[in-house]
Motif scaffolding. Structure first.
Motif, mmCIF file in Angstrom:
data_model
loop_
_atom_site.group_PDB
_atom_site.id
_atom_site.type_symbol
_atom_site.label_atom_id
_atom_site.label_comp_id
_atom_site.label_asym_id
_atom_site.label_seq_id
_atom_site.Cartn_x
_atom_site.Cartn_y
_atom_site.Cartn_z
ATOM 1 N N GLY A 81 0.833 -1.199 0.000
ATOM 2 C CA GLY A 81 0.000 0.000 0.000
ATOM 3 C C GLY A 81 0.868 1.249 0.000
ATOM 4 N N SER A 82 0.391 2.309 -0.659
ATOM 5 C CA SER A 82 1.243 3.465 -0.916
ATOM 6 C C SER A 82 1.252 4.517 0.182
ATOM 7 C CB SER A 82 0.825 4.129 -2.236
ATOM 8 O OG SER A 82 -0.530 4.537 -2.166
ATOM 9 N N THR A 83 0.318 4.465 1.119
ATOM 10 C CA THR A 83 0.305 5.465 2.196
ATOM 11 C C THR A 83 0.572 4.789 3.539
ATOM 12 O OG1 THR A 83 -2.083 5.251 2.497
ATOM 13 C CG2 THR A 83 -1.321 6.933 0.936
ATOM 14 N N ALA A 84 0.881 5.600 4.542
ATOM 15 C CA ALA A 84 1.325 5.075 5.838
ATOM 16 C C ALA A 84 0.336 4.091 6.452
ATOM 17 C CB ALA A 84 1.578 6.234 6.804
ATOM 18 N N VAL A 85 -0.961 4.373 6.337
ATOM 19 C CA VAL A 85 -1.951 3.497 6.978
ATOM 20 C C VAL A 85 -2.176 2.202 6.205
ATOM 21 C CG1 VAL A 85 -3.123 5.375 8.188
ATOM 22 C CG2 VAL A 85 -3.901 4.702 5.903
ATOM 23 N N PHE A 86 -1.584 2.075 4.997
ATOM 24 C CA PHE A 86 -1.734 0.860 4.204
ATOM 25 C C PHE A 86 -0.413 0.129 3.970
ATOM 26 C CE2 PHE A 86 -5.413 3.408 2.385
ATOM 27 C CZ PHE A 86 -6.360 2.777 3.183
ATOM 28 N N ALA A 183 -15.325 -2.076 12.701
ATOM 29 C CA ALA A 183 -16.100 -0.857 12.481
ATOM 30 C C ALA A 183 -16.633 -0.281 13.783
ATOM 31 C CB ALA A 183 -17.251 -1.150 11.524
ATOM 32 N N SER A 184 -15.975 -0.613 14.912
ATOM 33 C CA SER A 184 -16.430 -0.119 16.212
ATOM 34 C C SER A 184 -16.414 1.401 16.248
ATOM 35 C CB SER A 184 -15.522 -0.638 17.333
ATOM 36 O OG SER A 184 -15.544 -2.044 17.376
ATOM 37 N N ALA A 185 -17.386 1.983 16.940
ATOM 38 C CA ALA A 185 -17.438 3.431 17.091
ATOM 39 C C ALA A 185 -16.286 3.904 17.970
ATOM 40 C CB ALA A 185 -18.774 3.842 17.713
ATOM 41 N N GLY A 186 -15.839 5.129 17.757
ATOM 42 C CA GLY A 186 -14.789 5.717 18.593
ATOM 43 C C GLY A 186 -13.418 5.525 17.968
ATOM 44 N N GLY A 187 -12.434 6.165 18.581
ATOM 45 C CA GLY A 187 -11.061 6.061 18.112
ATOM 46 C C GLY A 187 -10.728 7.112 17.072
ATOM 47 N N LEU A 188 -9.467 7.132 16.643
ATOM 48 C CA LEU A 188 -9.006 8.110 15.671
ATOM 49 C C LEU A 188 -9.779 7.986 14.364
ATOM 50 C CD1 LEU A 188 -5.147 7.812 16.188
ATOM 51 C CD2 LEU A 188 -6.619 9.672 16.933
ATOM 52 N N GLY A 189 -10.152 9.131 13.816
ATOM 53 C CA GLY A 189 -10.850 9.150 12.532
ATOM 54 C C GLY A 189 -12.341 8.856 12.621
ATOM 55 N N ALA A 190 -12.852 8.666 13.826
ATOM 56 C CA ALA A 190 -14.265 8.308 13.991
ATOM 57 C C ALA A 190 -15.159 9.519 13.808
ATOM 58 C CB ALA A 190 -14.496 7.697 15.371
ATOM 59 N N SER A 191 -16.391 9.279 13.448
ATOM 60 C CA SER A 191 -17.424 10.312 13.429
ATOM 61 C C SER A 191 -18.739 9.644 13.813
ATOM 62 C CB SER A 191 -17.523 10.972 12.043
ATOM 63 O OG SER A 191 -17.906 10.023 11.078
ATOM 64 N N PRO A 192 -19.626 10.411 14.494
ATOM 65 C CA PRO A 192 -20.907 9.821 14.896
ATOM 66 C C PRO A 192 -21.840 9.667 13.698
ATOM 67 C CG PRO A 192 -20.848 12.143 15.462
ATOM 68 C CD PRO A 192 -19.486 11.796 14.918
ATOM 69 N N ARG A 193 -22.783 8.745 13.807
ATOM 70 C CA ARG A 193 -23.800 8.598 12.784
ATOM 71 C C ARG A 193 -24.629 9.866 12.706
ATOM 72 N NH1 ARG A 193 -24.339 3.563 10.774
ATOM 73 N NH2 ARG A 193 -23.422 1.847 11.960
ATOM 74 N N ARG A 194 -24.983 10.258 11.496
ATOM 75 C CA ARG A 194 -25.716 11.505 11.315
ATOM 76 C C ARG A 194 -27.129 11.444 11.886
ATOM 77 N NH1 ARG A 194 -22.891 15.092 8.305
ATOM 78 N NH2 ARG A 194 -21.136 14.227 7.151
ATOM 79 N N GLY A 195 -27.699 10.245 11.961
ATOM 80 C CA GLY A 195 -29.060 10.109 12.476
ATOM 81 C C GLY A 195 -29.127 9.976 13.983
ATOM 82 N N ALA A 196 -27.938 9.947 14.666
ATOM 83 C CA ALA A 196 -27.926 9.712 16.112
ATOM 84 C C ALA A 196 -28.309 10.962 16.886
ATOM 85 C CB ALA A 196 -26.542 9.239 16.538
#
Length: 196
Positions: A81-86, A183-196
């Motif tokens: 993978g070409s970027t750090a996270v990959f 796909a657990s909620a929370g942690g770096l890069g997380a965002s809440p569901r828009r309908g929550a």
């Protein structure tokens, strides 16, 4: 019985380039699903090899050939993978065996070699893409432990024909202490569901 051997390349002389071009050219001419609409020129394959082999020397790829009685008859590679996270994963690409060698198991030999090599390099996941109508290749990958993880319907174009783009993956193992969050909620890069 022919002698088959794997060879790992970081450089390629004129003879190797010609043998590799012959494999790619003849696979495409026979209708192989390897990413070309028409058989590529020797120059195009040589330029592609230059790019891949530089990635090999930079430890971002591995390129393998399978020879039959000393002549290259199959090829394959993985690219990191070409970027750090990959960087912990790689994609297997360009698996092909010359049409004259069908039945010798060269595709399986090449893929098994790439899996072993990737694991030795500390990679955690291998992925690959395959055309939806390439049922024999899909069965081979499944037999080697790959699982389908996605399918984009009719996303591969060959003239006026459209075929599914099938993605498969193989976990190779995770370092001790790795937390698998899925796909657990929370942690770096997380965002809440828009309908929550």
């Amino acid at each position: 019985m022919p002698t088959t051997t794997l060879h790992w390349l970081s450089e390629a002389d004129d003879t190797l380039r010609t043998e590799i071009h012959t494999v790619v050219h003849d696979v495409v001419a026979a209708g192989g699903a390897v990413g070309y609409h028409e058989p590529p020129t020797h120059e195009r394959i040589s330029t592609w090899l230059d790019t891949v082999l530089k990635q090999v020397r930079d430890n971002n790829a591995a390129f393998v050939t399978a020879t039959v009685d000393g002549v290259v008859r199959a090829v394959g590679l993985w690219r990191r993978g070409s970027t750090a996270v990959f960087q912990h994963r790689a994609e297997i690409q360009q698996i092909m065996a010359h049409p004259s060698t069908r039945g010798l198991g060269l595709g399986k030999l090449v893929v098994e070699g790439l899996i072993t090599n990737a694991r030795a390099q500390g990679l955690e996941i291998l992925s690959l893409g395959v055309r939806g109508n390439n049922h024999g290749a899909i069965e081979l990958y499944e037999a080697l432990g790959f699982k389908e993880c996605g399918r984009m319907p009719n996303a591969i174009a060959v003239g006026t024909e459209r075929w599914d783009d099938v993605w498969m993956y193989l976990p190779l193992g995770y370092p001790e202490g790795t937390t698998l969050n899925g796909a657990s909620a929370g942690g770096l890069g997380a965002s809440p569901r828009r309908g929550a």
